[in-house]
Write an enzyme that holds these catalytic residues in place. Structure first.
Site, PDB file in Angstrom:
ATOM      1  N   GLU A  73      17.791 -47.120  -6.414  1.00  0.00           N
ATOM      2  CA  GLU A  73      16.380 -47.056  -6.581  1.00  0.00           C
ATOM      3  C   GLU A  73      15.533 -46.998  -5.584  1.00  0.00           C
ATOM      4  O   GLU A  73      14.368 -47.151  -5.658  1.00  0.00           O
ATOM      5  CB  GLU A  73      15.942 -48.566  -7.201  1.00  0.00           C
ATOM      6  CG  GLU A  73      17.006 -49.229  -8.148  1.00  0.00           C
ATOM      7  CD  GLU A  73      17.036 -48.619  -9.611  1.00  0.00           C
ATOM      8  OE1 GLU A  73      16.385 -47.228  -9.721  1.00  0.00           O
ATOM      9  OE2 GLU A  73      17.653 -48.872 -10.468  1.00  0.00           O
ATOM     10  N   TYR A 119      -0.786 -70.247 -10.194  1.00  0.00           N
ATOM     11  CA  TYR A 119       0.154 -69.516  -9.368  1.00  0.00           C
ATOM     12  C   TYR A 119       0.618 -68.058  -9.735  1.00  0.00           C
ATOM     13  O   TYR A 119       0.762 -67.057  -8.856  1.00  0.00           O
ATOM     14  CB  TYR A 119       1.238 -70.314  -8.793  1.00  0.00           C
ATOM     15  CG  TYR A 119       0.728 -70.740  -7.460  1.00  0.00           C
ATOM     16  CD1 TYR A 119      -0.209 -71.894  -7.416  1.00  0.00           C
ATOM     17  CD2 TYR A 119       1.261 -70.388  -6.353  1.00  0.00           C
ATOM     18  CE1 TYR A 119      -0.490 -72.545  -6.361  1.00  0.00           C
ATOM     19  CE2 TYR A 119       0.923 -70.994  -5.067  1.00  0.00           C
ATOM     20  CZ  TYR A 119      -0.026 -72.124  -5.123  1.00  0.00           C
ATOM     21  OH  TYR A 119      -0.526 -72.516  -4.006  1.00  0.00           O
ATOM     22  N   HIS A 159      15.800 -54.261 -17.695  1.00  0.00           N
ATOM     23  CA  HIS A 159      16.456 -53.985 -16.302  1.00  0.00           C
ATOM     24  C   HIS A 159      16.215 -55.422 -15.362  1.00  0.00           C
ATOM     25  O   HIS A 159      16.576 -56.160 -15.497  1.00  0.00           O
ATOM     26  CB  HIS A 159      15.800 -52.854 -15.916  1.00  0.00           C
ATOM     27  CG  HIS A 159      16.648 -52.193 -14.644  1.00  0.00           C
ATOM     28  ND1 HIS A 159      16.565 -51.100 -14.142  1.00  0.00           N
ATOM     29  CD2 HIS A 159      17.055 -52.957 -13.695  1.00  0.00           C
ATOM     30  CE1 HIS A 159      17.001 -51.112 -12.948  1.00  0.00           C
ATOM     31  NE2 HIS A 159      17.675 -52.146 -12.639  1.00  0.00           N
TER      32      HIS A 159
HETATM   33  O1  LIG Z   1      19.951 -52.815  -8.934  1.00  0.00           O
HETATM   34  C1  LIG Z   1      20.393 -52.023  -8.837  1.00  0.00           C
HETATM   35  C2  LIG Z   1      20.091 -50.703  -9.863  1.00  0.00           C
HETATM   36  O2  LIG Z   1      19.309 -50.889 -10.431  1.00  0.00           O
HETATM   37  C3  LIG Z   1      21.400 -51.869  -7.802  1.00  0.00           C
HETATM   38  O3  LIG Z   1      21.476 -50.569  -7.251  1.00  0.00           O
HETATM   39  P1  LIG Z   1      22.092 -50.184  -5.824  1.00  0.00           P
HETATM   40  O4  LIG Z   1      23.178 -51.001  -5.455  1.00  0.00           O
HETATM   41  O5  LIG Z   1      22.026 -48.680  -5.728  1.00  0.00           O
HETATM   42  O6  LIG Z   1      20.853 -50.806  -5.089  1.00  0.00           O
HETATM   43 ZN   LIG Z   2      18.264 -52.799 -10.789  1.00  0.00          ZN
END
Ligand SMILES: O=C(CO)COP(=O)(O)O
Ligand SMILES: [Zn+2]
Length: 208
Positions: A73, A119, A159
């Site tokens: 990312e 907050y 995600h």
């Molecule tokens: O959160 C992640 C993918 O969305 C982890 O990926 P990386 O291990 O490449 O940082």
């Molecule tokens: Zn991730």
């Protein structure tokens, strides 16, 4: 901030997130911009055990400059930092409640969570929802960069959240506030909720 201090801050934040279960497995990534270099966690690592000499260095467009292979990312971190020249740190997690909200159907794509508390309004504000892409799919880059111009916190569909701020400690503060508000949102789902009004939010401006 020099690169040594950035490495130490990233490792301390990574441990803190991991030990509090805000990340798990090999998920999540953290970066700090130092001049025209970005120090970022390497791909596939556990944030619980990462060391200062295991980090990666990328350039402003996500290009790998030094160290281990960067997070998949890293392109998103770089895109958000390009969009936000006054911010220098980025944190991404799969923290449970924010990830749960990111899986809900029918969210407002312009703002996935209501302003439930002061907050949340102060630390996060608006939370655009970006459409689902597989982790590391850099076709999300342009949209993320555009959306980040006016928003420091984004929710990636199915995600998790990604947050930028001036410093890593303020990015963590915002990410934790986002996570707690996602938890409140889910706790309250069967209740009649009264979010803050626009007037109440406006009155918070200038509050620390
Ligand atoms: O959160 C992640 C993918 O969305 C982890 O990926 P990386 O291990 O490449 O940082
Ligand atoms: Zn991730």
């Amino acid at each position: 901030m020099n690169e040594t201090a950035a490495r130490q801050q990233i490792v301390a934040a990574a441990r803190s997130l991991f030990t509090r279960s805000l990340t798990h497995g090999s998920t999540g990534n953290i970066s700090i911009r130092v001049g025209d270099r970005i120090v970022v966690t390497p791909t596939g690592s556990s944030l619980g055990t990462i060391e200062t000499d295991e980090l990666s260095i990328i350039g402003p467009h996500g290009e790998h400059l030094d160290g281990a292979k960067p997070s998949k990312e890293a392109f998103l971190h770089a895109a958000m930092l390009r969009a936000r020249p006054h911010d220098n740190a980025v944190v991404h997690t799969h923290s449970t409640y924010a990830a749960a909200v990111s899986c809900l159907a029918g969210l407002d794509p312009d703002n996935a969570l209501p302003p439930l508390t002061a907050y949340y309004a102060m630390r996060v504000g608006r939370l655009p929802l970006l459409p689902y892409h597989a982790p590391g799919d850099n076709s999300l880059e342009a949209l993320a960069e555009r959306t980040a111009i006016d928003n420091h916190a984004l929710l990636l569909s199915n995600h998790g959240p990604i947050v930028t701020a001036k410093t890593l400690s303020t990015a963590l503060d915002a990410l934790e506030e986002l996570e707690e508000t996602a938890k409140l949102f889910l706790l309250l789902k069967d209740h009649h909720v009264r979010p803050l009004t626009t007037e109440q939010i406006r009155a918070l401006s200038g509050h620390p």
